[in-house]
Design an enzyme around this catalytic site. Structure first.
Site, mmCIF file in Angstrom:
data_model
loop_
_atom_site.group_PDB
_atom_site.id
_atom_site.type_symbol
_atom_site.label_atom_id
_atom_site.label_comp_id
_atom_site.label_asym_id
_atom_site.label_seq_id
_atom_site.Cartn_x
_atom_site.Cartn_y
_atom_site.Cartn_z
ATOM 1 C CD GLN A 60 -3.218 0.571 2.169
ATOM 2 O OE1 GLN A 60 -3.020 0.999 3.379
ATOM 3 N NE2 GLN A 60 -4.247 0.185 1.859
ATOM 4 C CB ALA A 87 -9.981 2.621 7.198
ATOM 5 C CB CYS A 88 -4.805 0.535 5.837
ATOM 6 S SG CYS A 88 -3.671 -0.511 5.980
ATOM 7 N N GLY A 89 -5.732 -0.137 8.891
ATOM 8 C CA GLY A 89 -5.164 -0.209 10.350
ATOM 9 C C GLY A 89 -3.720 -0.359 10.577
ATOM 10 C CB THR A 92 -3.600 4.165 10.594
ATOM 11 O OG1 THR A 92 -4.578 4.169 9.736
ATOM 12 C CG2 THR A 92 -3.907 5.007 11.803
#
Length: 304
Positions: A60, A87-89, A92
């Site tokens: 990503q 979103a991307c945990g 982040t």
């Protein structure tokens, strides 16, 4: 790759390589008085890159922009096939680690993301570690990402986004199926099969040759709950395919598990490594794991 990074490297920015639970990320830091214009510029560069290259070197790409007027940090995510992620945990997690490492923020950080605020907290540890007779900067950092309270998604809505054969595959062997929204959509299947093999077979049978991704596409995770708050999990991620780990999927898995088991936390073992997830009534769900700083691959940034 070098020309791609060069096109992203503008004044006051840097591109950094980081990893979390097997996932790899390129993170770009920059400052702007017009955040949306800056994101649109990055989008155009990425579209050009993906029109010329079929393979992305990381899972990503993440852009972090500080608004010069408000000093707020904004975050956006792009998958390895060029699609935008809400979103991307784990991404982040890496973003918070990077800004802390470079001295742009403290242990607690709030990002303004596509679907709202993303709050993070860094577990304060030793900034340096011993390596022989000298001290070197610690490249590892435990970071918690607060994913919010999440909400359930009706299975009727979820089913509309899959073919009949896909849905039959999900329902086999009396598996529990739950739809969860934690910033992006997740379909959680809880059963007794091997999660890695389940997701791999799903990819080979249904998604291997898929070239287009609808806006409401779900991430799919298979969970095998064990005992004492431990579970195995594997995830098929929109725009990526079978992935080594997924922070938001970890939270979605606990949302679904709580429908069956009286638990408020679980340690989920992804192929790329474990992620611990916790729930409290006031704050909702948060997941915790390690982030690793690899190197600055382009541009600058004064290391903390």
């Amino acid at each position: 790759m070098s020309s791609f990074l060069g096109s992203l490297d503008v004044r006051n920015s840097g591109v950094h390589l980081m990893r979390s639970q097997g996932n790899s990320f390129l993170l770009r830091i920059t400052f702007s008085e017009n955040v949306e214009k800056a994101f649109c510029l990055t989008q155009s560069v990425l579209e050009l890159f993906f029109s010329l290259c079929s393979v992305c070197p990381v899972d990503q790409f993440i852009e972090l922009i500080c608004d010069n007027e408000t000093t707020r940090w904004h975050i956006r995510f792009w998958n390895c096939n060029g699609t935008v992620a809400k979103a991307c945990g784990n991404g982040t997690r890496c973003a918070a680690h990077l800004l802390y490492r470079l001295g742009y923020c403290g242990a607690k950080m709030t990002f303004h993301g596509p679907v709202g605020l993303l709050n993070t907290s860094i577990e304060m540890g030793m900034p340096f570690c011993d390596e022989g007779d000298k001290k070197v900067q610690n490249l590892f950092q435990d970071v918690s990402v607060h994913q919010g309270k999440g909400r359930g998604i009706s299975l009727k809505f979820a089913e509309k986004n899959f073919s009949k054969k896909e849905w039959e595959y999900f329902k086999q062997n009396d598996s529990y199926i739950g739809g969860v929204d934690v910033g992006n959509f997740h379909l959680i299947i809880i059963g007794k099969e091997d999660p890695f093999l389940y997701v791999r077979f799903y990819h080979e049978q249904f998604k291997k040759n898929l070239s287009t991704y609808r806006e409401n596409f779900f991430n799919i995770s298979y969970v095998r709950y064990k005992t004492s708050g431990n579970a195995d999990i594997s995830t098929w991620e929109r725009g990526v395919g079978p992935t080594l780990a997924c922070g938001s999927a970890a939270c979605a898995a606990l949302v679904a598990l709580r429908k069956i088991y009286p638990i408020s936390q679980v340690r989920l073992y992804f192929p790329g490594g474990p992620i611990s997830v916790f729930y409290c009534e006031k704050k909702g769900y948060e997941h915790k794991a390690s982030s690793v700083y690899e190197r600055c691959v382009c541009g600058g940034g004064v290391v903390r």
